[in-house]
Write an enzyme that holds these catalytic residues in place. Sequence first.
Site, PDB file in Angstrom:
ATOM      1  N   HIS A 211       0.283  -2.161  -9.758  1.00  0.00           N
ATOM      2  CA  HIS A 211       0.195  -3.909  -9.687  1.00  0.00           C
ATOM      3  C   HIS A 211       1.604  -4.085 -10.742  1.00  0.00           C
ATOM      4  CE1 HIS A 211      -0.515  -7.520  -8.346  1.00  0.00           C
ATOM      5  NE2 HIS A 211      -0.492  -8.019  -9.473  1.00  0.00           N
TER       6      HIS A 211
ATOM      7  N   TYR B 121       5.706  -7.107 -10.508  1.00  0.00           N
ATOM      8  CA  TYR B 121       6.079  -7.911 -11.389  1.00  0.00           C
ATOM      9  C   TYR B 121       7.363  -7.421 -11.841  1.00  0.00           C
ATOM     10  CZ  TYR B 121       1.765 -10.280 -11.146  1.00  0.00           C
ATOM     11  OH  TYR B 121       0.666 -11.031 -10.520  1.00  0.00           O
TER      12      TYR B 121
ATOM     13  N   HIS C 277       1.186 -10.792   3.030  1.00  0.00           N
ATOM     14  CA  HIS C 277       1.368 -11.557   1.788  1.00  0.00           C
ATOM     15  C   HIS C 277       2.646 -10.780   1.014  1.00  0.00           C
ATOM     16  CE1 HIS C 277       0.813 -12.008  -2.438  1.00  0.00           C
ATOM     17  NE2 HIS C 277       0.594 -10.741  -2.634  1.00  0.00           N
ATOM     18  N   PHE C 278       2.702  -9.426   1.147  1.00  0.00           N
ATOM     19  CA  PHE C 278       3.867  -8.974   0.182  1.00  0.00           C
ATOM     20  C   PHE C 278       5.275  -9.083   0.914  1.00  0.00           C
ATOM     21  CE2 PHE C 278       2.137  -4.798   1.562  1.00  0.00           C
ATOM     22  CZ  PHE C 278       2.982  -4.362   2.224  1.00  0.00           C
ATOM     23  N   HIS C 279       5.151  -9.301   2.131  1.00  0.00           N
ATOM     24  CA  HIS C 279       6.477  -9.796   2.909  1.00  0.00           C
ATOM     25  C   HIS C 279       7.125 -10.937   2.237  1.00  0.00           C
ATOM     26  CE1 HIS C 279       6.033  -5.876   4.822  1.00  0.00           C
ATOM     27  NE2 HIS C 279       7.354  -6.085   5.076  1.00  0.00           N
TER      28      HIS C 279
ATOM     29  N   ARG D  18      -3.614  -2.815   8.768  1.00  0.00           N
ATOM     30  CA  ARG D  18      -2.244  -2.619   8.149  1.00  0.00           C
ATOM     31  C   ARG D  18      -1.970  -0.948   8.480  1.00  0.00           C
ATOM     32  NH1 ARG D  18      -2.132  -2.606   1.626  1.00  0.00           N
ATOM     33  NH2 ARG D  18      -0.034  -1.706   1.856  1.00  0.00           N
ATOM     34  N   ARG D  19      -0.652  -0.560   8.289  1.00  0.00           N
ATOM     35  CA  ARG D  19      -0.351   0.898   8.249  1.00  0.00           C
ATOM     36  C   ARG D  19      -0.677   1.731   9.286  1.00  0.00           C
ATOM     37  NH1 ARG D  19      -1.429   2.846   1.964  1.00  0.00           N
ATOM     38  NH2 ARG D  19       0.505   2.179   1.423  1.00  0.00           N
TER      39      ARG D  19
END
Lengths: 56, 73, 169, 590
Positions: free
Chosen positions: D236, D240, D387-389, D450-451
Amino acid sequence: MVPTMSGENTVREIGHDEFDPKGTLVLILVYFGVLSVMWVFMYFVEFLGNDLTVLV
Amino acid sequence: MRRTTQGGILVGCGVLFVIVWEIRSALGLLAGVDTNPQLYMLLTLAVVGLTAVALAIGLIGLRPEPPADEDAQ
Amino acid sequence: MNIHNYEKIWLVLSMLLIIGFISTVVYGATAVGIEMVNDEGGTIDSTALDEDDRFSEPRVEKVGEDEYEAYVVARQFIFEPNPIEVPANSTVTFYVTSPDVLHGFEVVGTNANAMVVPGEITELTVEVNEPKEYGILCNEYCGGGHHTMEGKLIVVPEDEFELGDSNDE
Amino acid sequence: MSEQLESGAPTFLDKFPDEAAVVRAALWSSFIALALGAVFGLIQALHRTDVLRLIDSTDYYTVLTAHGVLMVVSFTIFFLVGLFTWATVRSFDRGVESIRYTWTWYGLMVAGTLMAVVAILGGFVPQTDISADVLFTFYAPMQAHPLFYGGLAIFVIGTWLAGADYIWTWRAWAAENPDERIPLQGFMVLTTMLMWYVATIGIAIAVVAFLLPWSLGLFDQINPLLTRTLFWFWGHPVVYFWLMPAYLLWYTVLPTIAGGRLFSDPLGRVVFVLFLLLSTPVGIHHQYVDPGIAEGFKTIAMTNTMFLLLPSLLTAFTVVASVEHGARQRGGTGLLGWLRALPWRNPAFTGMMLAGLMFAAGGFSGMINAGMNINYLVHNTIWVPGHFHLTVGTAVALTLMAATYWLWPQLTNRRLYSRPIGLAQVVIWFVGMGLMSNAMHVQGLFGIPRRTAEPQYEGFDFVASFGSVSELNLQLAIGGTLLFISTMLFVTNIALSAGTPKLSGIGQPLSEPLSTVDDSPEILDNLKLWFGIALVLVVLAYALPLASIIDRGGLLGPGVDPVPMIVEPVAATIEPTLGRLAAAVGSVVP
């Protein structure tokens, strides 16, 4: 260091005390509203309204 | 009113396209409205295209940035 | 330190937002009673599932009035038993474990969604309602055949339910 | 195009030619990874949506591993070390203490990357037993070739040495300027690297103590929950670590480009301190639906995660206010009319603004991910990549690309090849990501995982509450294609810039903040204190869960054998026996 990048673009210099970001406040309040509504929708409709509730 | 620059039209219409298209998902998920995808896409493209043309001929206008900045980077 | 009043307003609203989120989750956990998968499923020797009474023969068992337990093995690239059959309007506890790698156990389109870790037993209790067929899929990458790993959960009418139907062998 | 506006100021290259060379090298490493990663990304987008399947579905996972590692390890972190070298040297206004040392850590990072990439791409060559089809998360007991773990370890050591380089520069500067406050960019670099030292404890232990010796056959059992938890200990805060370069650019470069000044320097520092403190004790929120971890620990992780929203929400205000300041200085008026006065034709500005806009949306799906029990709804569905794209894939990636349009001339004394192409590139990215991530979020709500190479099953169909799954697939594929085109435009634009004529005096000094550091308490700059508190928070959040996991499964978990990921297409049929056979063969060949 010069205060701004390129003097040509600066129509007027605005110092610390004469600047109130009221446009920012409006935008961020709109964002706050969107977040709150979407959260309630996602949690109470999409999640709690979904099938097979996981219980203790 | 002055004409909007090509760059401004590109940026504005890119953002407009995403916003109008996302409304379809919002309608589907939040309101349960199932719009026809082909029709909606055509509608989206029409809205974006018309906006682009209107901006280009100055029918609606956004004041472009001060010209001095054009090549500053 | 000099913080603009507008920014102070936003700071307060941000904190409210955060506290609101946490409160909603706590409401779900307490008032609605949604429990997270936790450490209560216990551990198991994943190389010796055959010697374990529950997982040597994956199956559904009746443990009380309208209460059932499903012992499920998730392995490359199948779920056992398949299909899992349970009666309508009952409470089902899944016990899922893996003899090889990590898997996911997702009853498609529902909130029943958990990780399966070798050596650990995932315990997940759900309430099933009317008769319906659900897909089950593995949602954690588990090898070259991962995308073929699927199963079924069949909720049958109470009067048609028979124990033992669930075993595919 | 009219002539370049020449300020007459020296560029970074003029002042620090040796350091500029390192920065360019790091950025080029980053762009090569980005271009390769984009090729793999396109293959995936077309494959999983069944638009075009060029590869065997088994090889999809090799492609996915390569895409993940190249994008979120190589692209982001190479850019980070390049940018941080620039920011450190620029803000302390002094060269590095030893340029040989600087090249050394860069070399280590390159070597580590090459090792990992060789191990991953070995998955395409069935003749070798080199393979690492373990995805970016490499969860044991799936086992990769030792080269993969070794490469990761060397890469991380390279980043540690880079951090030491920045600290070295800071200490040397501080010895000569004992009474001065740390300049803002330097402060951001240092707090980010301290956060990285805390975070990498997890990955270092997982890789060096467990996965590497295990892959070499020194022991043959492992506790999968332990290595998974250690992965997320790092997994995680690393998000950041990707994000902080974008924040640094939003705080220190964007206001200047907008024609304004940063609204508040002290609040910027508070934000970075909060990230140092809170980034790490939250990793368990990736394990909300894991067995073997008590609900109490998950609740603690959730509370920490929710409070970690605070620095990002504060950033949203500060950055937008800084841009508004720029707009008003440029003559903008009205409650929202100032938005029109911004330099929207500048690709650096527009790219960063569009990245910020998408981050606002990504922030929302992140809030859902952070909610503990609502995680049942979205866990491991394609909602998560959606989300993370938006976050790493746009807030970070698009900001880095946009900032390059501004930074590159400072490093090369050459103008950008084409600003219109740059502008088109950032808009294409925005539109492509709008389509792709929208489709991913919606599909995720329908339970699509996903994946996976082929999200289509024999026994059931996904139920779409509106539209259809195939329509969403098409949307995803078109979006992915646009993103690929955008990446290629970016890399080509930068490459062609090497052919533009050399200029002089095109340096662009950064503007000073409106509210300076002088009116903030000195304790903000006490990095030792914040680092110490960060360590204490990590111990509080992780000591008990880790002790419990070790207590349950042992350090080297009993009863879990390695499963080497040497999967050839034949062995990957649905027959589980063949899978087990492959595992048995693999365990003989460590």
